[in-house]
Design an enzyme around this catalytic site. Structure first.
Site, short mmCIF file in Angstrom:
data_model
loop_
_atom_site.label_atom_id
_atom_site.label_comp_id
_atom_site.label_asym_id
_atom_site.label_seq_id
_atom_site.Cartn_x
_atom_site.Cartn_y
_atom_site.Cartn_z
N ASP A 47 35.95 -31.61 8.80
CA ASP A 47 36.02 -32.80 9.65
C ASP A 47 34.71 -33.61 9.55
O ASP A 47 34.62 -34.70 10.10
CB ASP A 47 36.38 -32.45 11.10
N LYS B 80 40.55 -24.00 9.58
CA LYS B 80 39.30 -23.56 10.21
C LYS B 80 39.23 -24.19 11.59
O LYS B 80 39.62 -25.36 11.77
CB LYS B 80 38.09 -23.98 9.38
N GLU C 2 36.65 -24.22 15.36
CA GLU C 2 35.33 -23.91 15.90
C GLU C 2 35.47 -23.13 17.21
O GLU C 2 36.35 -23.43 18.02
CB GLU C 2 34.55 -25.21 16.15
N GLU D 105 26.89 -21.41 11.23
CA GLU D 105 26.11 -22.64 10.98
C GLU D 105 24.83 -22.62 11.81
O GLU D 105 24.84 -22.39 13.01
CB GLU D 105 26.97 -23.88 11.33
O1 KIV Z 1 33.18 -30.12 8.59
C1 KIV Z 1 32.45 -29.49 7.81
O2 KIV Z 1 32.02 -30.01 6.78
C2 KIV Z 1 32.13 -28.10 8.14
C3 KIV Z 1 31.13 -27.41 7.28
C4 KIV Z 1 29.79 -27.96 7.54
C5 KIV Z 1 31.17 -25.95 7.45
O3 KIV Z 1 32.63 -27.57 9.07
#
Ligand code: KIV
Length: 274
Positions: free
Chosen positions: A49, A118, A120, A186
């Protein structure tokens, strides 16, 4: 197994099986040509994102929508033949309930062809991760600095220093126990990243989390020098495409104004060959 030796696209289980072996290589991508460039070199490609900030000029990832992720996910899928594609779930499309998360994750996978999503969050997302995995959605977790929470984290700060280390370790264990096949760490101190990596049965993918992780990811525009709004310490610039590109555009503008471009070699005569 290295990306170059592999014949078919890896599945989430293949990424999980890379735990403790040759480091897992990944980058973000948002377009077909970028995906094509990295396909032979990456084990998985993340449609992050971060696209909102990097390509759309948004101030944070909070304004990214499902439609943006689907559009860019489909573009990236067209450029991949061997790397696995993971797509980020945008802010406010999964946090409300496991059912909301499933509805949107299923849509992302169906409309982009992604092999996994993915999301968070740590302990508070564990129930949702279990719900998704039980229904056929492979989940990559993302803990530490979670950019969708910058307003509650107080900015893009290192996470897990001092007394906060225990809490981050608990988050890592929770997402792993919930069924995530890997976890992005991160902006986490190197020693803690090493401790989490040693503790978990699933691979850790670091961004600003040291070489102790099982793999690494960077935002491709950062490492190519295309995105220069800011440069976090964890980014290594492998190219300077932004400044090179601007110099090329300046040369073009100069030559057009001087009528030295286009030249005869770029123009057509009355006769063939064309
Ligand atoms: O959105 C993104 O690019 C990410 C990476 C930094 C892991 O989540």
């Amino acid at each position: 197994m290295s990306a170059t030796a592999r014949k078919t696209a890896p599945m989430p289980d293949d990424i999980r099986a890379m735990k403790g072996g040759t480091p897992i290589v990944s980058l973000t991508a948002y377009t077909t040509p970028m995906a094509q460039m990295m396909d032979a070199h990456c084990d998985f490609v993340l449609v992050g994102d971060s696209v909102g900030m990097v390509l759309h000029g948004l101030p944070s990832t909070l304004g990214v929508t499902m439609e943006m992720m689907i559009l860019h996910g489909r573009a990236v899928a067209r450029g991949l033949t061997r790397a696995m594609m993971v797509v980020d779930m945008p802010f406010a499309t999964y946090e409300e309930s496991p059912a909301q998360a499933f509805r949107n994750a299923a849509r992302l996978m169906a409309e982009t062809g992604a092999g996994a999503i993915k999301l968070e969050g740590g302990r508070h997302m564990a129930e949702t991760i279990t719900f998704l995995v039980a229904r056929g959605v492979p989940v990559m977790a993302h803990i530490g600095l979670t950019p969708q929470s910058i307003n509650t984290l107080g900015g893009y700060k290192v996470q897990g220093r001092g007394a906060a280390a225990e809490s981050l370790l608990a988050d890592a264990r929770a997402v792993s126990d919930a069924g995530a096949f890997s976890v992005v760490l991160e902006k986490v101190p190197a020693a803690l990243a090493g401790q989490i990596t040693a503790d978990l049965p699933i691979p850790t993918i670091g961004i600003g989390a040291s070489a102790a992780c099982d793999g690494q990811i960077l935002v491709v525009d950062d490492m190519l020098g295309l995105f220069s709004a800011f440069k976090p310490k964890f980014v290594k610039r492998y190219a300077t495409l932004g400044t090179d590109g601007e110099a090329a555009i300046a040369s073009y503008a100069k030559e057009v104004r001087a009528r030295s471009f286009p030249g005869p070699e770029h123009s057509f005569s009355e006769k063939a060959p064309s």
